[in-house]
Design a protein around this motif. Structure first.
Motif, PDB file in Angstrom:
ATOM      1  N   LEU A 138      -5.315   3.077  -4.609  1.00  0.00           N
ATOM      2  CA  LEU A 138      -4.832   3.608  -5.890  1.00  0.00           C
ATOM      3  C   LEU A 138      -3.501   3.566  -5.511  1.00  0.00           C
ATOM      4  O   LEU A 138      -2.995   3.963  -5.123  1.00  0.00           O
ATOM      5  CB  LEU A 138      -4.943   5.021  -6.263  1.00  0.00           C
ATOM      6  N   ASN A 139      -2.875   1.708  -5.544  1.00  0.00           N
ATOM      7  CA  ASN A 139      -1.241   1.568  -4.899  1.00  0.00           C
ATOM      8  C   ASN A 139      -0.846   1.795  -6.699  1.00  0.00           C
ATOM      9  O   ASN A 139      -0.846   2.192  -7.652  1.00  0.00           O
ATOM     10  CB  ASN A 139      -1.101   0.706  -5.075  1.00  0.00           C
ATOM     11  N   MET A 140       1.100   1.749  -6.088  1.00  0.00           N
ATOM     12  CA  MET A 140       1.938   2.150  -6.616  1.00  0.00           C
ATOM     13  C   MET A 140       1.884   3.689  -6.944  1.00  0.00           C
ATOM     14  O   MET A 140       2.156   3.427  -7.996  1.00  0.00           O
ATOM     15  CB  MET A 140       1.786   1.695  -7.711  1.00  0.00           C
ATOM     16  N   ILE A 141       1.535   4.494  -6.067  1.00  0.00           N
ATOM     17  CA  ILE A 141       1.755   5.593  -6.606  1.00  0.00           C
ATOM     18  C   ILE A 141       2.943   6.148  -6.821  1.00  0.00           C
ATOM     19  O   ILE A 141       3.139   6.767  -7.907  1.00  0.00           O
ATOM     20  CB  ILE A 141       0.305   6.859  -5.023  1.00  0.00           C
ATOM     21  N   ASP A 142       3.491   5.950  -5.622  1.00  0.00           N
ATOM     22  CA  ASP A 142       5.236   6.006  -6.277  1.00  0.00           C
ATOM     23  C   ASP A 142       5.815   5.796  -7.715  1.00  0.00           C
ATOM     24  O   ASP A 142       6.261   7.318  -8.463  1.00  0.00           O
ATOM     25  CB  ASP A 142       5.895   5.780  -5.056  1.00  0.00           C
ATOM     26  N   VAL A 143       5.692   4.788  -7.910  1.00  0.00           N
ATOM     27  CA  VAL A 143       6.256   4.429  -9.314  1.00  0.00           C
ATOM     28  C   VAL A 143       5.408   4.735 -10.243  1.00  0.00           C
ATOM     29  O   VAL A 143       6.293   5.908 -10.734  1.00  0.00           O
ATOM     30  CB  VAL A 143       5.605   2.861  -9.438  1.00  0.00           C
ATOM     31  N   PRO A 176      -3.240  -9.417 -11.265  1.00  0.00           N
ATOM     32  CA  PRO A 176      -1.868 -10.138 -10.473  1.00  0.00           C
ATOM     33  C   PRO A 176      -0.813  -9.271 -10.359  1.00  0.00           C
ATOM     34  O   PRO A 176      -0.458  -7.899 -10.816  1.00  0.00           O
ATOM     35  CB  PRO A 176      -1.314 -10.970 -11.451  1.00  0.00           C
ATOM     36  N   ASN A 177       0.347  -8.861  -9.236  1.00  0.00           N
ATOM     37  CA  ASN A 177       1.033  -8.257  -9.035  1.00  0.00           C
ATOM     38  C   ASN A 177       0.582  -6.746  -9.056  1.00  0.00           C
ATOM     39  O   ASN A 177       2.131  -5.678  -9.172  1.00  0.00           O
ATOM     40  CB  ASN A 177       2.164  -8.782 -10.047  1.00  0.00           C
ATOM     41  N   THR A 178      -0.282  -6.395  -9.097  1.00  0.00           N
ATOM     42  CA  THR A 178      -0.291  -4.722  -7.736  1.00  0.00           C
ATOM     43  C   THR A 178      -0.077  -4.613  -6.703  1.00  0.00           C
ATOM     44  O   THR A 178      -0.473  -3.337  -6.233  1.00  0.00           O
ATOM     45  CB  THR A 178      -2.027  -4.501  -8.731  1.00  0.00           C
ATOM     46  N   GLY A 179      -0.022  -5.906  -6.038  1.00  0.00           N
ATOM     47  CA  GLY A 179       0.742  -5.113  -4.583  1.00  0.00           C
ATOM     48  C   GLY A 179      -0.652  -5.654  -3.872  1.00  0.00           C
ATOM     49  O   GLY A 179      -0.601  -5.928  -2.621  1.00  0.00           O
ATOM     50  N   LYS A 180      -1.694  -6.721  -3.911  1.00  0.00           N
ATOM     51  CA  LYS A 180      -2.644  -7.192  -3.573  1.00  0.00           C
ATOM     52  C   LYS A 180      -2.161  -7.850  -1.882  1.00  0.00           C
ATOM     53  O   LYS A 180      -2.891  -7.749  -0.588  1.00  0.00           O
ATOM     54  CB  LYS A 180      -4.114  -8.387  -4.314  1.00  0.00           C
ATOM     55  N   THR A 181      -1.277  -8.530  -2.295  1.00  0.00           N
ATOM     56  CA  THR A 181      -0.328  -9.044  -1.311  1.00  0.00           C
ATOM     57  C   THR A 181      -0.395  -8.214   0.067  1.00  0.00           C
ATOM     58  O   THR A 181      -0.544  -8.619   1.351  1.00  0.00           O
ATOM     59  CB  THR A 181       0.211 -10.340  -1.184  1.00  0.00           C
ATOM     60  N   CYS A 182       0.374  -7.763  -0.457  1.00  0.00           N
ATOM     61  CA  CYS A 182       1.126  -6.517   0.696  1.00  0.00           C
ATOM     62  C   CYS A 182       0.387  -5.646   1.080  1.00  0.00           C
ATOM     63  O   CYS A 182       0.381  -5.212   2.160  1.00  0.00           O
ATOM     64  CB  CYS A 182       1.511  -5.643  -0.673  1.00  0.00           C
ATOM     65  N   VAL A 183      -0.700  -5.482   0.344  1.00  0.00           N
ATOM     66  CA  VAL A 183      -2.433  -4.368   1.399  1.00  0.00           C
ATOM     67  C   VAL A 183      -2.493  -6.094   2.098  1.00  0.00           C
ATOM     68  O   VAL A 183      -3.120  -5.042   3.633  1.00  0.00           O
ATOM     69  CB  VAL A 183      -3.343  -4.216   0.480  1.00  0.00           C
ATOM     70  N   THR A 192      -2.601   4.424  -1.793  1.00  0.00           N
ATOM     71  CA  THR A 192      -1.673   3.530  -1.350  1.00  0.00           C
ATOM     72  C   THR A 192      -0.446   3.050  -2.273  1.00  0.00           C
ATOM     73  O   THR A 192       0.032   3.485  -2.949  1.00  0.00           O
ATOM     74  CB  THR A 192      -2.215   2.814  -1.554  1.00  0.00           C
ATOM     75  N   ILE A 193       0.894   3.580  -1.038  1.00  0.00           N
ATOM     76  CA  ILE A 193       1.765   2.304  -1.518  1.00  0.00           C
ATOM     77  C   ILE A 193       1.707   1.204  -0.609  1.00  0.00           C
ATOM     78  O   ILE A 193       2.722   1.534   0.340  1.00  0.00           O
ATOM     79  CB  ILE A 193       2.869   3.623  -1.620  1.00  0.00           C
ATOM     80  N   ALA A 194       1.448   0.125  -1.488  1.00  0.00           N
ATOM     81  CA  ALA A 194       1.564  -0.671  -0.268  1.00  0.00           C
ATOM     82  C   ALA A 194       2.732  -1.188   0.117  1.00  0.00           C
ATOM     83  O   ALA A 194       2.877  -1.945   1.415  1.00  0.00           O
ATOM     84  CB  ALA A 194       0.477  -1.826  -1.197  1.00  0.00           C
ATOM     85  N   SER A 195       3.949  -1.260  -0.091  1.00  0.00           N
ATOM     86  CA  SER A 195       5.545  -2.354  -0.008  1.00  0.00           C
ATOM     87  C   SER A 195       5.557  -1.486   0.940  1.00  0.00           C
ATOM     88  O   SER A 195       6.645  -0.897   2.233  1.00  0.00           O
ATOM     89  CB  SER A 195       6.196  -1.616  -1.321  1.00  0.00           C
TER      90      SER A 195
HETATM   91  P1  GDP Z   1       0.395  -9.323  -5.428  1.00  0.00           P
HETATM   92  O1  GDP Z   1       0.534 -10.325  -6.489  1.00  0.00           O
HETATM   93  O2  GDP Z   1      -1.051  -8.430  -5.979  1.00  0.00           O
HETATM   94  O3  GDP Z   1      -0.638  -9.979  -3.923  1.00  0.00           O
HETATM   95  O4  GDP Z   1       1.009  -8.029  -5.288  1.00  0.00           O
HETATM   96  P2  GDP Z   1       2.145  -8.098  -3.711  1.00  0.00           P
HETATM   97  O5  GDP Z   1       1.837  -7.906  -3.077  1.00  0.00           O
HETATM   98  O6  GDP Z   1       3.221  -9.317  -4.253  1.00  0.00           O
HETATM   99  O7  GDP Z   1       3.516  -7.425  -4.713  1.00  0.00           O
HETATM  100  C1  GDP Z   1       4.268  -6.864  -6.254  1.00  0.00           C
HETATM  101  C2  GDP Z   1       5.469  -6.204  -5.764  1.00  0.00           C
HETATM  102  O8  GDP Z   1       5.512  -5.585  -6.205  1.00  0.00           O
HETATM  103  C3  GDP Z   1       6.098  -6.412  -4.220  1.00  0.00           C
HETATM  104  O9  GDP Z   1       7.558  -6.773  -5.172  1.00  0.00           O
HETATM  105  C4  GDP Z   1       5.412  -5.311  -4.152  1.00  0.00           C
HETATM  106  O10 GDP Z   1       6.927  -5.231  -3.045  1.00  0.00           O
HETATM  107  C5  GDP Z   1       5.372  -4.768  -4.856  1.00  0.00           C
HETATM  108  N1  GDP Z   1       4.679  -3.292  -4.303  1.00  0.00           N
HETATM  109  C6  GDP Z   1       3.799  -3.331  -4.123  1.00  0.00           C
HETATM  110  N2  GDP Z   1       3.323  -2.174  -3.489  1.00  0.00           N
HETATM  111  C7  GDP Z   1       3.726  -1.581  -4.081  1.00  0.00           C
HETATM  112  C8  GDP Z   1       3.867  -0.203  -4.054  1.00  0.00           C
HETATM  113  O11 GDP Z   1       3.167   0.812  -3.508  1.00  0.00           O
HETATM  114  N3  GDP Z   1       4.753   0.825  -4.399  1.00  0.00           N
HETATM  115  C9  GDP Z   1       6.140   0.164  -5.079  1.00  0.00           C
HETATM  116  N4  GDP Z   1       6.848   0.909  -5.772  1.00  0.00           N
HETATM  117  N5  GDP Z   1       6.032  -1.465  -5.110  1.00  0.00           N
HETATM  118  C10 GDP Z   1       4.932  -1.837  -4.991  1.00  0.00           C
END
Ligand code: GDP
Ligand code: MG
Length: 750
Positions: free
Chosen positions: A153-158, A50-57, A182-185
């Motif tokens: 490999l998401n959230m590489i920025d974080v 959860p919360n790794t950015g799947k939906t963003c991707v 990746t940086i999905a956001s």
């Molecule tokens: P899911 O639960 O895996 O579907 O995650 P979401 O797509 O809902 O993303 C969760 C949170 O992480 C959101 O607030 C996004 O804006 C943030 N997020 C997603 N990808 C990235 C990333 O690559 N970098 C950063 N800094 N935030 C991200």
């Protein structure tokens, strides 16, 4: 000792055939195409914690907008979209986020079943680079299922900000799957990700696939069991035998069930499984599933050791520092209360500032336009009185009362969206979890309650009930479904805002805060009682991962605010309007003959009172009088069973019809110049106490109809939906009577 990653170990399987090539998915065991003549689109499934950015991707790949939020439990059903790459169309599926694929909870099962049954051509495992070790636990499980795999490999920025240096090449080699940063956001790396997927779909040879090595003793048993399973051809061509073997040793009941149904000689497999488990457990003196899980963690830890360097080891990153304060046992709840209080103050403050800028408050502007509107149609009064009443009382008086709060509600949505996006929601669940444990509700229940509106206001019970799928225990799910609708959802807001504007004008933020605190307190009590007397059972442990704090993006916040506000408006313009017109009709018919009455005023009153609604409402007053409700509220509250917005709408209609009496009495008065709030405030029979009792009742009583349908679906029977209505309505009534009677006794009702 061999590490699980030693490339020389024979367990590094190189075949990787099963479930990989699209041809396998296109044809069944006999080689017939499965989906008729239609060429099947390649399927890309997005999986991960959860919360790794799947939906963003997902959103970036498909170009659609799905709800993105910084807390787990948002995606409970998988969502689909299309992506285009190199002139090809791909089907993209967003799976629910899970920490593991052990099928403890419904969403884990959904995700896992999709991978093994639907056999997507590629699984994109979205991995949080700043939290690699935990994320790799699930990847380890995926590796065993042998789908085509690409790691995002998401959230590489974080990770960067926290000082992690991750070697992508090493990771690619060790996992044996392509890794894309990746940086999905921000949409970074999405094209590369798609290209990697296409390569897998086209069957380009990738790196050598890795898998967890469970140690000699366990591996020996896994091997033996794998052979027994592989001998069953029906099974072997459908699933990966080794994966099944590991699952059986893990005592996975789902896999057992599947196999029992599929195999000719289940007895043989069962005996072999029991023997394997027995051998492992007697050797290690621990349960087989624990041993397996430990080895997987070991695998993840080993990879992290190999691939990740910390530039400044031991330095605490900012999120941890904030959490030390925010999640503190004592400070945490205080800060939470402070945040919610500040939220309400900010909402009303923005409304005030607006008034200073534009001359009126946003709600004031809305009221003003509706007054104008009723002025426009005033001419109809003489020529077509019925139509005039329908438009004026039914549409403007009713739906107008709901819509006039839209600006204020949109501001509320905006602040909640900001909070959601920062990552604070997960902390709220964490803080509340301790408090709630004693009351029989666990952390995931709290997440559901936050979705329902537990963070200030403006959620919805429908997604909350769906979010209970993330709970492992059926009983936890039920209790949560029953208490979550008590939270202050968006539909209850206009009722509160209208009454607060009328009777608590100087204490707006304080009053909203009180209602928020009361909603949690009542939900706690209800949860405790239900847990104790109705739905008894053991509680499951809860592990809450705290995602790193994010600075919310303007785009994200505006998008969320707009989505929710638009939903709200759409509902007001359709369902609420329809119910309201129905209520107008039952308040206006059957007609009585006005000639029989001395004057217009008396005729109006008689008409209202002898209407269907008037009779029904008055039939209830002997009981509802105890809580301070008169027949108009009764009608409004009955309408509220369908949807809570109707309460304000119906009161608007009733008072709008009644207003004509006053207009007739004072011919010089400005016709229709008042909002519902102003009307109630100037009505001598209304008091702050009466308003408060009504707010409490609206807060607690029956979930709206849509919620009931979802409760029925999720609990599997109408019994719980009906129980939910019955218990919450009785509870609400008792509370409202208590408030009204005690208040009256203390003389607050004057
Ligand atoms: P899911 O639960 O895996 O579907 O995650 P979401 O797509 O809902 O993303 C969760 C949170 O992480 C959101 O607030 C996004 O804006 C943030 N997020 C997603 N990808 C990235 C990333 O690559 N970098 C950063 N800094 N935030 C991200
Ligand atoms: Mg999601």
């Amino acid at each position: 000792m061999r590490t699980p990653l030693d490339p020389k170990t024979p367990e590094l399987d190189s075949s990787g055939v099963l479930g990989r090539t699209p041809k396998v998915t296109q044809r069944d065991e006999q080689g017939r195409p499965v989906r008729g003549a239609q060429p099947r689109l390649p399927v890309v499934a997005i999986a991960g914690n959860p919360n790794t950015g799947k939906t963003c991707v997902f959103n970036h790949l498909t170009g659609t907008v799905q709800s993105v939020a910084n807390y787990p439990g948002v995606t409970v059903q998988h969502k689909e979209g299309r992506a285009r790459a190199n002139g090809r169309t791909l089907r993209v599926v967003d799976l629910p986020g899970t920490y593991s694929l052990t099928a403890y909870s419904l969403d884990e099962l959904v995700a896992r079943d999709f991978v093994i049954e639907q056999r997507p051509d590629v699984v994109v495992a979205v991995v949080d680079a700043s939290n690699l070790e935990r994320n790799l636990y699930m990847v380890a499980q995926l590796l065993e299922m042998r789908p085509g795999l690409v790691i995002a490999l998401n959230m590489i920025d974080v990770a960067d900000r926290r000082g992690f240096r991750i070697s992508t090449e090493k990771l690619t080699t060790l996992l044996g799957a392509p890794v894309v940063e990746t940086i999905a956001s921000k949409g970074r790396g999405m094209r590369e990700l798609l290209e990697a997927c296409v390569k897998v779909i086209d069957g380009e040879p990738g790196p050598h696939r890795a898998q967890v090595h469970y140690g000699h003793e366990v591996e020996e048993e896994v091997q033996k069991l794998t052979e027994v399973i592989a001998a069953e051809s029906a099974v072997a061509c459908k699933y990966v035998p080794r994966w099944l073997a590991v699952k059986l040793i893990e005592k996975d009941t789902e896999v057992r069930r599947k196999l029992r149904a599929l195999t000719a000689d289940w007895g043989r497999i069962e005996a072999a499984t029991d023997a394997a488990i027995h051998a492992i457990e007697s050797h290690f003196g621990d349960s087989a599933e624990t041993i397996i899980a430990e080895r997987r963690y070991g695998f993840a830890a080993a990879i992290v050791r190999e691939c990740v360097a910390r530039s400044d080891l031991g330095r605490q990153h900012i999120s941890d520092k904030i959490d030390q304060v925010v999640c503190n046992r004592v400070l945490g709840p205080v800060i939470l209360a402070g945040v919610v209080y500040a939220l309400f103050v900010a909402v009303f403050k923005v409304a005030d500032e607006w008034g200073w800028l534009f001359g009126r408050s946003p709600t004031g502007w809305m009221d003003w336009s509706f007054v104008r509107l009723s002025g426009v149609i005033a001419g109809l009064q003489a020529s077509a009185p019925q139509l005039h009443s329908l438009l004026n009382d039914g549409v403007i008086g009713g739906v107008g009362a709901v819509i006039s709060f839209v600006p204020l509600i949109a501001v509320m949505f905006m602040f909640v969206a900001i909070l959601e996006d920062t990552g604070y929601i997960a902390r709220v669940a964490f803080i509340m979890d301790r408090a709630f444990r004693a009351f029989g509700l666990q952390g995931r229940s709290i997440l559901a309650m936050i979705v329902a509106g537990g963070l200030g206001g403006g959620g919805c019970a429908v997604p909350a009930v769906m979010a209970t799928r993330t709970l492992r225990e059926e009983k936890d799910r039920l209790v949560t479904m029953l208490v979550a609708p008590m939270m202050n959802c968006g539909a209850k807001l206009p009722v509160y805002l209208m009454l607060i504007a009328a009777f608590f004008d100087r204490w707006q933020a304080q009053m909203m805060f009180t209602l928020w605190a009361i909603s949690w307190a009542l939900a706690l009590c209800a949860g405790w009682v239900l847990r104790r007397f109705v739905i008894r059972g053991r509680q499951t442990p809860f592990v809450m991962e705290l995602p790193a704090y994010h600075v919310p993006t303007l785009r994200g916040v505006l998008l969320h605010t707009w989505e929710r506000t638009w939903m709200y408006l759409k509902k007001a313009g359709t369902i609420i309007l329809a119910i309201n017109l129905l209520l107008w009709a039952v308040m206006s018919y059957p007609r009585v003959d006005p000639v029989r009455f001395a004057d217009e005023k008396q005729a109006r009153r008689a008409q209202l009172e002898s209407s269907i609604a008037g009779r029904a409402g008055r039939a209830l007053t002997p009981i509802t009088r105890l809580a301070g409700f008169d027949w108009r509220e009764n009608v409004a509250l009955i309408g509220g069973f369908a949807a809570k917005e109707v309460v304000v709408g119906a009161m608007g209609t009733a008072h709008s019809i009644a207003q004509v009496e006053a207009d007739q009495a004072q011919p010089n008065a400005q016709p229709q110049a008042e909002s519902l709030s102003a009307r109630l405030a100037s009505d001598p029979s209304w008091t702050a106490l009466r308003a408060f009792a009504l707010m409490i009742f609206v807060m607690v009583y029956a979930p709206c109809f849509v919620t009931l349908v979802v409760i029925r679906r999720e609990s599997g029977s109408w019994r719980w939906a009906l129980f939910s209505t019955a218990y919450s309505t009785s509870f609400a009534f008792v509370l409202a009577v208590l408030v009204f009677q005690v208040g009256t006794a203390f003389g607050w009702g004057t």
